[in-house]
Design an enzyme around this catalytic site. Sequence first.
Site: not given
Ligand code: MV4
Length: 491
Positions: A293, A202, A118, A237
């Site tokens: 994918r 971040e 990442k 997630h």
């Molecule tokens: C984040 C975010 C908010 N701010 N990054 C979750 C999985 C990954 N693909 C990225 N994710 C997130 N990244 C920043 N800078 C919110 C998510 C997020 C999430 C975070 C906490 C709880 C549930 C979530 C569901 C979807 C995405």
Amino acid sequence: MKYFDKILIANRGEIAIRIMRACRELGIETVAIYSEPDRNALHVRYADEAFCVGEAHPSKSYLNKERICNVAKKSGAEAIHPGYGFLAENAGFAKLVEEEGLTFIGPSWKTIEMLGSKIESKRAMREAGVPVLPGTPEGVTSIDEARRVAAEIGYPVIVKASAGGGGIGMHIVKNEDQLEEAIEKGKRIAESAFGDPTIFVEKYLTKPRHLEIQILADGTGHTVHLYDRECSIQRRHQKLLEEAPSPIMTPELRERMAESAITVAKTANYKNAGTVEFLYSNGDYYFMEVNTRLQVEHTVTEFITGIDVVKQQIAIAAGYDLAMDQEDISIRGHAIECRINAEDPLNNFAADPGKIVRYRSPGGPGIRVDSGVHMGYTIPAHYDSMIAKLCAWGMNREEAIQRMRRAIYEYVIIGVKTTLPLHYAIMQNPYFIAGETHTHFLQEGHIAASLRRYLHEEEARMQTLATSLRQGKQVAAITAAVDVYIRKNTR
Ligand code: MV4
């Protein structure tokens, strides 16, 4: 065009069948692999040939790289399609496949490796002019540096694992007092989950939307996008519902985001099908990661563009140039996908594997069901709980929702608890109907009350059926099954 004579599908369930369907249409022979408990699974029966690759535990079967390559060579397959999950984003597997003289249907192992980091991918995309969230540019090596960066960008911030995905090792940090502990925890979890403790910090967005763009690239520099998907509705997630296009898209936002996605693909030297993930909040979007994918939700993109993404993957892997330009690709209507999982919505969505004693899937206008199950099938406890993808297409979002509601009404799955009632509740929810979704939609409790009501109605119908079955009344049982199907009480 046939592209290959024979392909091995290194997966199971609905996605293995989805890939084999493309092969059958193209006249390509298929080789299935299976674990011992999957001996009688649909994907095994659908394939032209099938080989057992080991015991139930994925590490012994669906993740057994050497064994899978040996089966491919023994059977005369020329290419391997990994599906999603299992080995789909494993650079080591992609590399082994190439070394064995076979074709991996996906991007090169070097691209998978680069995009798997990442930190590295975020740096490359920032340099290419794609919007990314502010944060530490490298892995965190000192708490003082992390404190300085976090203070500069402002709290809340989020700690993420560089090798991560799916939320593992992620910690939200509300203030400076919580930062050190989150970093230490994140490192420990990242080390044990991915063998790489590298973490970064971040800016954290509250309640963002998860938007993504499907891309196709043939490796000659010819890259197109297949528009956007809205994937905000998730639990722990795990996405539960996706739609295409996103209800918040405007022509300007779509143009900018699609252009960013193409830049991402070109920067990563991308070849084959891929998805560029963005977070969206208050009119702005930020690059998150690339999924290298075929994704579960590719179906909704197929519905709105008419393009068979799996066939495109096979053609690209065989070395053919993309046979389409961007102006050939347009959106028609709207599509929604509901993931039907064997889970108990009243018990925190715990997996509920077991035997499907009655099964009838919906059909009719605008409905597509991708499933790996059938009546009498026992869902094994060893793998993920998704049993079907129910997709609805309409001329517009309203019609897609109406069709989805109707299809859920027709769907009969008896023997295991499923997410069908949850989806039924979502389809009636005023916020969903207005397109107001975000990543914390299900946590807000808007649908809890209607879900409960719908589950009680469902339970009464199931009770009628179960009683008839217990009493061995064959005719009564069939009547009850039909009764469940038409959802009328005829007692
Ligand atoms: C984040 C975010 C908010 N701010 N990054 C979750 C999985 C990954 N693909 C990225 N994710 C997130 N990244 C920043 N800078 C919110 C998510 C997020 C999430 C975070 C906490 C709880 C549930 C979530 C569901 C979807 C995405």
